[in-house]
Motif scaffolding. Structure first.
Motif, PDB file in Angstrom:
ATOM      1  N   LYS A 115      -7.698   5.365  11.116  1.00 39.52           N
ATOM      2  CA  LYS A 115      -6.482   5.387  10.292  1.00 39.52           C
ATOM      3  C   LYS A 115      -6.610   4.339   9.213  1.00 39.52           C
ATOM      4  CE  LYS A 115      -3.073   6.331  13.925  1.00 39.52           C
ATOM      5  NZ  LYS A 115      -1.892   5.705  14.555  1.00 39.52           N
ATOM      6  N   SER A 116      -6.194   4.697   7.998  1.00 41.42           N
ATOM      7  CA  SER A 116      -6.183   3.709   6.925  1.00 41.42           C
ATOM      8  C   SER A 116      -4.764   3.167   6.783  1.00 41.42           C
ATOM      9  CB  SER A 116      -6.646   4.408   5.644  1.00 41.42           C
ATOM     10  OG  SER A 116      -6.176   3.727   4.532  1.00 41.42           O
ATOM     11  N   VAL A 117      -4.614   1.835   6.773  1.00 39.24           N
ATOM     12  CA  VAL A 117      -3.301   1.197   6.624  1.00 39.24           C
ATOM     13  C   VAL A 117      -3.325   0.372   5.331  1.00 39.24           C
ATOM     14  CG1 VAL A 117      -1.581  -0.320   7.696  1.00 39.24           C
ATOM     15  CG2 VAL A 117      -3.133   1.017   9.158  1.00 39.24           C
ATOM     16  N   GLY A 118      -2.516   0.748   4.367  1.00 36.79           N
ATOM     17  CA  GLY A 118      -2.496   0.020   3.086  1.00 36.79           C
ATOM     18  C   GLY A 118      -1.575  -1.184   3.171  1.00 36.79           C
ATOM     19  N   VAL A 119      -2.057  -2.319   2.716  1.00 38.56           N
ATOM     20  CA  VAL A 119      -1.252  -3.551   2.702  1.00 38.56           C
ATOM     21  C   VAL A 119      -1.186  -4.061   1.261  1.00 38.56           C
ATOM     22  CG1 VAL A 119      -1.098  -5.937   3.541  1.00 38.56           C
ATOM     23  CG2 VAL A 119      -2.009  -4.151   5.045  1.00 38.56           C
ATOM     24  N   ASP A 120       0.028  -4.314   0.760  1.00 36.61           N
ATOM     25  CA  ASP A 120       0.202  -4.894  -0.585  1.00 36.61           C
ATOM     26  C   ASP A 120      -0.623  -4.167  -1.646  1.00 36.61           C
ATOM     27  OD1 ASP A 120       1.754  -6.775   0.710  1.00 36.61           O
ATOM     28  OD2 ASP A 120       0.118  -8.190   0.943  1.00 36.61           O
ATOM     29  N   GLN A 121      -0.350  -2.908  -1.829  1.00 31.44           N
ATOM     30  CA  GLN A 121      -1.051  -2.082  -2.841  1.00 31.44           C
ATOM     31  C   GLN A 121      -2.526  -1.835  -2.533  1.00 31.44           C
ATOM     32  OE1 GLN A 121       0.664  -4.769  -5.447  1.00 31.44           O
ATOM     33  NE2 GLN A 121       2.464  -3.672  -4.740  1.00 31.44           N
ATOM     34  N   PHE A 152      -6.369  -2.244   4.627  1.00 31.51           N
ATOM     35  CA  PHE A 152      -6.937  -2.497   3.301  1.00 31.51           C
ATOM     36  C   PHE A 152      -5.986  -3.352   2.474  1.00 31.51           C
ATOM     37  CE2 PHE A 152      -9.201   1.456   4.347  1.00 31.51           C
ATOM     38  CZ  PHE A 152     -10.499   1.130   3.964  1.00 31.51           C
ATOM     39  N   THR A 153      -6.524  -4.363   1.813  1.00 27.96           N
ATOM     40  CA  THR A 153      -5.695  -5.207   0.961  1.00 27.96           C
ATOM     41  C   THR A 153      -6.517  -5.725  -0.202  1.00 27.96           C
ATOM     42  OG1 THR A 153      -4.152  -7.079   0.987  1.00 27.96           O
ATOM     43  CG2 THR A 153      -6.206  -7.355   2.211  1.00 27.96           C
ATOM     44  N   GLN A 154      -5.874  -6.534  -1.050  1.00 28.85           N
ATOM     45  CA  GLN A 154      -6.571  -7.145  -2.194  1.00 28.85           C
ATOM     46  C   GLN A 154      -7.339  -8.386  -1.746  1.00 28.85           C
ATOM     47  OE1 GLN A 154      -3.295  -6.074  -3.414  1.00 28.85           O
ATOM     48  NE2 GLN A 154      -4.218  -4.569  -4.764  1.00 28.85           N
ATOM     49  N   ASN A 155      -8.429  -8.661  -2.450  1.00 29.23           N
ATOM     50  CA  ASN A 155      -9.211  -9.859  -2.139  1.00 29.23           C
ATOM     51  C   ASN A 155      -8.586 -11.081  -2.816  1.00 29.23           C
ATOM     52  OD1 ASN A 155     -11.045 -11.826  -1.583  1.00 29.23           O
ATOM     53  ND2 ASN A 155     -12.807 -10.770  -2.468  1.00 29.23           N
ATOM     54  N   SER A 156      -7.594 -11.661  -2.118  1.00 32.87           N
ATOM     55  CA  SER A 156      -6.980 -12.929  -2.551  1.00 32.87           C
ATOM     56  C   SER A 156      -6.525 -13.602  -1.271  1.00 32.87           C
ATOM     57  CB  SER A 156      -5.770 -12.667  -3.463  1.00 32.87           C
ATOM     58  OG  SER A 156      -4.757 -11.980  -2.731  1.00 32.87           O
ATOM     59  N   ASP A 157      -6.163 -14.890  -1.334  1.00 28.40           N
ATOM     60  CA  ASP A 157      -5.711 -15.515  -0.083  1.00 28.40           C
ATOM     61  C   ASP A 157      -4.446 -14.826   0.425  1.00 28.40           C
ATOM     62  OD1 ASP A 157      -4.015 -16.646  -2.017  1.00 28.40           O
ATOM     63  OD2 ASP A 157      -4.294 -18.713  -1.353  1.00 28.40           O
ATOM     64  N   ALA A 158      -3.559 -14.434  -0.509  1.00 29.33           N
ATOM     65  CA  ALA A 158      -2.314 -13.771  -0.112  1.00 29.33           C
ATOM     66  C   ALA A 158      -2.611 -12.439   0.585  1.00 29.33           C
ATOM     67  CB  ALA A 158      -1.437 -13.528  -1.340  1.00 29.33           C
ATOM     68  N   GLY A 159      -3.491 -11.633  -0.029  1.00 25.19           N
ATOM     69  CA  GLY A 159      -3.814 -10.324   0.547  1.00 25.19           C
ATOM     70  C   GLY A 159      -4.462 -10.459   1.917  1.00 25.19           C
ATOM     71  N   PHE A 160      -5.432 -11.367   2.018  1.00 25.80           N
ATOM     72  CA  PHE A 160      -6.191 -11.562   3.255  1.00 25.80           C
ATOM     73  C   PHE A 160      -5.248 -11.980   4.398  1.00 25.80           C
ATOM     74  CE2 PHE A 160     -10.617 -13.518   4.527  1.00 25.80           C
ATOM     75  CZ  PHE A 160     -10.607 -12.782   5.703  1.00 25.80           C
TER      76      PHE A 160
END
Length: 518
Positions: A228-234, A270-278
């Motif tokens: 399953k793919s789970v999207g986090v913060d865009q 899945f998230t963006q590569n930033s400290d917030a996303g991680f």
């Protein structure tokens, strides 16, 4: 005007090699999340010290119990709502269990709200990003309530720890490759397929293609797991078609876990590569009441010194939450030896958190059904080596007290901080994992293969036991012989030695002994 208080640990300096290339558009909309203090912190700390000492009387909390006892207080969330309203910010999401409130607004609104200036920077390796310098400030009302404000800057925070085998034939060692089930057998993993478990995988970019997974599992004669793919913060499953990019990481992680525990559900966050996303992705996985992962595999990280103190502490508190919920977190220790890609000695975070199982690397030679030699993974300059060393951010955990690191000269130094890694497994691309990425059959190594290898083992153990193994470090350290001790090789500064060392930790798994210890 209310007094402003600098947020401890939020200081940012201009990263070496970065330069300002322009102002941010004040009307651009961004999302920022605010992490709040924990309810009943003293009682939580008392629980953590029991878990750290391996107290067998402690049972994992349910996610509902955790949210009730140790989430954010409703009045603290109300304070953030009032602050947002005052500055024209929108509350997008509140998660009391994760103690986070996600805010949306324009750059101009956030600059005023937190007394920061955001600018565009350029860095030779990181590309363009939004950044800031100095500290974040909060008003009287939020002073002591807010622990971190993440997402104002979006500089890339971590890198994937995988290495595709170069296409040339090195003269010094014959090449071999293994499928994950072959390694599970060489490492004496207990039988089982992880059914009934969910393994969470954290990804900061890239994606997977279902046809790859289908073809790969069919080629191994393994039934395809539910992914399953789970999207986090865009974030989302967005394959780039480049096996050398983050797709390589995503696909590798899923194929290793899926081949070892095909009965488990695999939830990919899945998230963006930033400290917030991680941090948010790991938090969402830990507190996910839908998929409820019992194991989380993280193959991304960055040198401890590249994190702000607020990010390090916010992330660490999420990993503490995982330990209380009985979720085992496996993290790759890095692929750049004892320097972690910088000068001097550095360890990789989140592997250096005392609340994860840090996974280092070895190089394996097998004959028939058994391993003939296993040494520290170190393929020389440019070839990659097992990350390991001593944390400068976290003290020595209870279960590592009395241990020493051994340097390549043979002298021993008592640990002055958390020692990394805890365990290891095959990671050299020379003896790597045979996988299928973006339609191409390839051989991959890196400590990012070791985290999902261990995650697959824990999923099998959890399924057989019918309950989660949870925070396993104290048990592994307190049970002799659960790992095969690696005593040859080095990762730069540190050498393998009898017992724990800063290259391979306690050693590579004997799966049946690990299962018995847990």
């Amino acid at each position: 005007m209310a007094d402003k208080h600098p947020l401890p640990g939020s200081e940012r300096t201009v990263e070496q090699g970065s330069k300002v290339v322009g102002q941010c558009d004040p009307t651009e909309r961004i999302e920022v999340f605010v992490m709040l203090r924990r309810k009943q912190q003293a009682s939580f700390d008392a629980l953590m010290s029991k878990i750290e000492s391996g107290d067998p009387s402690v049972k994992p909390l349910s996610r509902e119990e955790f949210a009730r006892d140790y989430g954010a207080a409703p009045e603290d969330i109300a304070k953030v709502q009032a602050f947002a309203a005052e500055h024209g910010l929108t509350v997008v999401r509140e998660d009391p269990a994760a103690r986070s409130v996600l805010l949306s607004g324009t750059i101009a609104q956030f600059q005023t709200a937190f007394a920061v200036q955001l600018q565009h920077y350029e860095h030779h390796s990181a590309g363009q990003f939004r950044g800031r310098t100095g500290t974040i400030s909060v008003p009287d009302d939020l002073h002591g309530v807010v622990e971190a404000v993440l997402g104002l800057d979006n500089r890339p925070q971590a890198r994937p720890h995988f290495r595709i085998r170069p296409p040339f034939q090195p003269a010094r060692a014959p090449q071999a490759s293994f499928t994950p089930p072959q390694l599970a057998s060489l490492y004496h993993f207990p039988q089982g397929d992880g059914s009934g478990q969910c393994v969470g995988i954290i990804e900061l970019g890239g994606g997977y293609v279902n046809s790859d997974l289908k073809t790969y599992f069919a080629s191994l004669g393994v039934h395809s797991p539910t992914v399953k793919s789970v999207g986090v913060d865009q974030g989302g499953n967005q394959p780039t078609g480049d096996p050398n990019g983050p797709d390589g990481e995503v696909t590798l992680d899923i194929e290793i876990v899926g081949a070892i525990a095909p009965g488990a559900t695999i939830a990919v966050y899945f998230t963006q590569n930033s400290d917030a996303g991680f941090i948010d992705a790991v938090s969402r996985a830990v507190h996910d009441t839908t998929n409820k992962p019992s194991v989380i595999s993280i193959s991304w990280g960055g040198p401890e010194s590249n994190w702000t103190n607020q990010s390090l502490q916010a992330f660490n508190s999420v990993l503490q939450a995982a330990a209380t919920l009985g979720v085992t977190v496996c993290a790759a220790s890095g692929d750049s030896g004892s320097s972690d890609g910088l000068g001097g000695d550095h360890v990789d975070f989140p592997a250096s958190s005392p609340y994860v199982l840090a996974c280092g690397g070895t190089r394996v030679t097998a004959s028939g059904a058994s391993i003939s030699t296993e040494v520290v993974w170190n393929d020389g300059a440019g070839g990659g080596a097992s990350g390991g060393g001593v944390s400068q951010a976290f003290p020595v955990p209870v279960w590592q007290e009395g241990l020493s690191s051994t340097d390549t000269g043979g002298s021993k130094t008592p640990l002055g901080g958390r020692g990394v890694p805890d365990v290891s497994g095959d990671a050299s691309p020379v003896t790597g994992y045979s996988v299928l990425i973006d339609g191409t059959q390839t051989v991959v190594g890196g400590t990012s293969a070791v985290a999902p290898l261990w995650a697959g083992l824990i999923a099998r153990i959890n399924a057989a036991k019918g309950q989660p193994a949870g925070f396993i470090n104290p048990k592994l350290y307190n049970t002799a012989g659960v790992c095969k001790d690696i005593t040859q090789g080095n990762n730069g500064r540190f050498a393998a030695s009898v017992g724990w060392d800063a290259c391979t930790g306690l050693g590579s798994p004997n799966g049946q002994k690990v299962a018995a210890a847990l």
